[in-house]
Design an enzyme around this catalytic site. Structure first.
Site, short mmCIF file in Angstrom:
data_model
loop_
_atom_site.label_atom_id
_atom_site.label_comp_id
_atom_site.label_asym_id
_atom_site.label_seq_id
_atom_site.Cartn_x
_atom_site.Cartn_y
_atom_site.Cartn_z
N LYS A 1 0.94 0.91 5.10
CA LYS A 1 0.65 1.68 6.30
C LYS A 1 1.87 2.45 6.78
CE LYS A 1 -1.68 -1.74 8.36
NZ LYS A 1 -2.35 -2.51 9.40
N ARG B 1 -4.20 -8.67 -3.80
CA ARG B 1 -4.41 -7.45 -3.04
C ARG B 1 -4.74 -6.31 -3.99
NH1 ARG B 1 -0.80 -6.93 1.07
NH2 ARG B 1 -0.93 -4.70 1.24
N GLU C 1 -3.81 -5.46 11.78
CA GLU C 1 -2.86 -5.10 12.84
C GLU C 1 -3.17 -3.67 13.23
OE1 GLU C 1 1.28 -5.50 11.83
OE2 GLU C 1 1.91 -4.80 13.81
P1 ATP Z 1 0.73 -3.05 5.70
O1 ATP Z 1 1.68 -4.05 5.13
O2 ATP Z 1 0.59 -1.81 4.92
O3 ATP Z 1 0.93 -2.80 7.17
P2 ATP Z 1 -1.02 -5.17 6.12
O4 ATP Z 1 -1.36 -6.04 4.98
O5 ATP Z 1 0.03 -5.68 7.04
O6 ATP Z 1 -0.69 -3.75 5.58
P3 ATP Z 1 -3.04 -5.71 8.00
O7 ATP Z 1 -3.59 -4.82 9.03
O8 ATP Z 1 -2.19 -6.85 8.44
O9 ATP Z 1 -2.27 -4.79 6.98
O10 ATP Z 1 -4.19 -6.24 7.05
C1 ATP Z 1 -5.38 -6.82 7.49
C2 ATP Z 1 -5.97 -7.59 6.36
O11 ATP Z 1 -6.19 -6.76 5.25
C3 ATP Z 1 -5.06 -8.72 5.90
O12 ATP Z 1 -5.83 -9.88 5.72
C4 ATP Z 1 -4.50 -8.22 4.60
O13 ATP Z 1 -4.24 -9.29 3.74
C5 ATP Z 1 -5.63 -7.32 4.10
N1 ATP Z 1 -5.09 -6.29 3.23
C6 ATP Z 1 -4.14 -5.38 3.52
N2 ATP Z 1 -3.84 -4.62 2.46
C7 ATP Z 1 -4.64 -5.05 1.44
C8 ATP Z 1 -4.81 -4.67 0.08
N3 ATP Z 1 -4.09 -3.67 -0.48
N4 ATP Z 1 -5.72 -5.33 -0.66
C9 ATP Z 1 -6.45 -6.32 -0.12
N5 ATP Z 1 -6.34 -6.73 1.15
C10 ATP Z 1 -5.44 -6.11 1.93
MG MG Z 2 -0.01 -7.36 8.22
#
Ligand code: ATP
Ligand code: MG
Length: 570
Positions: free
Chosen positions: A283, A273, A42
């Site tokens: 984030k 994760r 995102e």
């Molecule tokens: P946040 O909740 O902090 O906004 P997010 O998971 O929503 O993070 P995205 O931009 O949606 O962030 O993530 C893109 C991809 O990265 C998704 O497939 C997510 O599962 C993966 N991802 C995000 N954080 C992690 C992590 N800590 N470890 C492994 N994969 C991750």
């Molecule tokens: Mg997300």
């Protein structure tokens, strides 16, 4: 869940559980033998080291098995998203060494998703709810207790169609209506209890502007986007396990409409994760640190962001090493930050130049060395790499050494500079300390020693045994530099699990700036982000803040893991 497998080179390499699934799917010819993944960030912030784990999986397996990985921006919420993030995400993926096939945006599918939602309404499988989000939440029930149906659940199809249209024209204010899928208010999986699939947001979108006012929710956008693109393996993190049945439900319903697509369908798989000690990975929290000025920006070297880590001196290879070490499993856990540090040490040790820098200088005068004499000493660039060659470092009568390498009244085991004791000056001579001078406060201002001419390397006495070797730079031939020493950003191991406000948990000593450091001339030609080992101290790189005549170095990591030792003593 890993499996041993022989590769063509005959070496054993273990597969992670996702690779096992993929090899099986490919062998069985599922999805016509195609492999297509996507990385779906995102664009609401900069990527962090957790994303690197997902990137290495999504792009890594596509590369390994001859498939394709596309980049898809999951931009369904205009409130938090921005083009700035889109650009930084691309830069970070490239830096990690990956290339995407196509670039897609979930917003590309707004029309298709809208049409699908309309079909659901027409099939009696979606309705417009006028309740507040609080009321809807209050009716959800619990996993063991069925929810209460909304009073709008049985609204006639025609009315639903009219209201849904209005949700998108600006006639319905934000928060007044949502579209919900009509599934099962008693399902043990709470995500099936008539999930909200559209809401009104009256903020321009970074790509579609004001065309849309009704925006799809994540669950309604993600699987369908995978489907439209022809993704075969939709890999995400474990928190989405519980969403998977709904993901499949939406795809199944969509396939009923789009019969022309044949058998193909995306399937979701989940891995653990990455959570790291002493930092946060959300984030939202990272954005707060930036916005509130608690760090200097997204690329502050203390941040767990990819751009922060890069500026800190981490290399793409070190990140890959780290991700290989932690692996992919189906169980949540937290990885020790020290493992990340270990990976960069391992990587830099084999390939960076050793140089001399004195962080806290005090003058050492060799009283029997001729005034005005300068000798160029040969310094090995990297003892781990015979090909790395040597460079020259100027030696003279007045040198700088580290203040902590001298003690006037030293305990027995202090093998550094102390009156009466011999030490070796790296790449130069053995010297014997004769005393020191102090100011009115008792601070040492100068140290005196005599050198032994016969101990320069290649001379008869050069192999004489002394217990300590010190690094040094020549007063006249060294340059001034600023050095930034970083420590853990948070002072508690798991800030996310702590009840206190995460800002209160910040480590007040996470940055220490030293402005009077002295570095050898060799570093004059350092390029931004270039890595070095400052002998006996650690790995450092040149910060982009450097100006001509005013170099700034970041400590990437110390030579040894002092943190673990300190912790053990506590
Ligand atoms: P946040 O909740 O902090 O906004 P997010 O998971 O929503 O993070 P995205 O931009 O949606 O962030 O993530 C893109 C991809 O990265 C998704 O497939 C997510 O599962 C993966 N991802 C995000 N954080 C992690 C992590 N800590 N470890 C492994 N994969 C991750
Ligand atoms: Mg997300």
């Amino acid at each position: 869940m890993s499996e041993e497998k022989s590769t063509s080179e005959g070496t054993k390499k273990s597969l992670n559980f996702i690779e096992v699934i993929i090899e099986k799917d490919l062998a069985e010819g599922l999805n016509d033998g195609r492999l297509q993944t996507r990385f779906p960030p995102e664009p609401n912030g900069y990527l962090h080291i957790g994303h690197a784990k997902a990137i290495c999986m999504d792009f890594g397996i596509a590369r390994k098995y001859g498939g394709i990985c596309n980049l898809r921006f999951d931009d369904t919420n205009p409130i938090k998203e921005d083009t700035e993030y889109v650009e930084s995400i691309k830069e970070d993926i490239k830096w990690l060494g990956f290339n995407w096939g196509a670039v897609y945006y979930a917003s590309d599918y707004f029309k298709q998703l809208w049409d699908y939602a309309v079909e659901l309404i027409k099939a009696g499988k979606a309705y417009v709810d006028e309740q507040s989000s609080e009321q809807i939440a209050a009716q959800k029930g619990t996993p063991t207790q069925a929810g209460i149906p909304s009073p709008y659940r049985e609204r006639p199809i025609k009315e639903n169609l009219t209201l849904f249209e209005k949700m998108n024209t600006g006639e319905i204010p934000e928060g007044k209506m949502v579209l919900r899928a009509k599934i099962d208010m008693a399902n043990p999986n709470m995500h099936f209890r008539d999930p909200v699939i559209y809401r009104v947001i009256d903020i321009p979108h970074h790509r579609t502007g004001t065309t849309w006012k009704a925006y799809p929710m994540y669950d309604f956008a993600h699987g369908q986007s995978d489907y439209f693109e022809g993704v075969t393996h939709s890999i995400c993190t474990l928190e989405f396990v519980i969403h998977r049945p709904l993901y499949d439900w939406f795809v199944d319903e969509l396939k009923k409409i789009r019969t022309e697509d044949g058998d193909r369908r995306p399937r979701q798989y989940e891995f653990n994760r990455l959570n790291l000690t002493y930092t946060v990975m959300s984030k939202r929290k990272l954005l707060q640190l930036v916005k509130e000025g608690l760090v200097f920006g997204w690329d502050d070297p203390r941040m767990p962001t990819i751009c922060g880590i890069r500026r800190r001196g981490y290399t793409p290879e070190s990140i890959h090493r780290f991700i290989d070490k932690i692996g992919y499993t189906k169980f949540e856990g937290t990885v020790d930050y020290a493992l990340l540090e270990h990976s960069i040490r391992e990587d830099l040790n084999t390939r960076v130049k050793r140089v001399s820098a004195v962080l806290d200088p005090v003058k050492l005068i060799l009283t029997n060395y001729p005034e005005g004499k300068v000798e160029m000493m040969e310094a090995v660039n990297n003892p781990e790499d015979p090909e790395s060659g040597t460079h020259e470092i100027a030696f003279s009568r007045e040198l700088f050494i580290e203040r902590e390498d001298f003690m006037e009244d030293a305990p027995k085991k202090f093998f550094r500079m102390t009156p009466g004791q011999e030490v070796r000056l790296k790449n130069a001579y053995i010297v014997r300390c004769t005393g020191c001078k102090k100011d009115g406060n008792g601070n040492v201002t100068e140290i005196y020693a005599e050198y032994d001419e016969q101990t320069r390397s290649g001379m008869p006495e050069s192999n004489r045994k002394v217990k300590g070797t010190l690094h040094w730079v020549s007063v006249e031939h060294s340059l001034k530099a600023e050095v930034r020493l970083y420590d853990r950003l948070f002072s508690v191991e798991n800030p996310s699990a702590d009840e206190r406000d995460f800002r209160e948990l910040l480590n007040p000593n996470s940055l220490r700036i030293l402005t009077e450091c002295r570095i050898e001339k060799e570093l004059e030609s350092a390029k931004p982000l270039e890595n070095f080992q400052f002998q006996r101290i650690g790995y450092f790189n040149l910060d982009p803040d450097s100006r001509p005549g005013r170099p700034v170095f970041n400590r990437t990591v110390s030579l040894k893991d002092s943190w673990t030792k300190i912790k053990d003593k506590e």
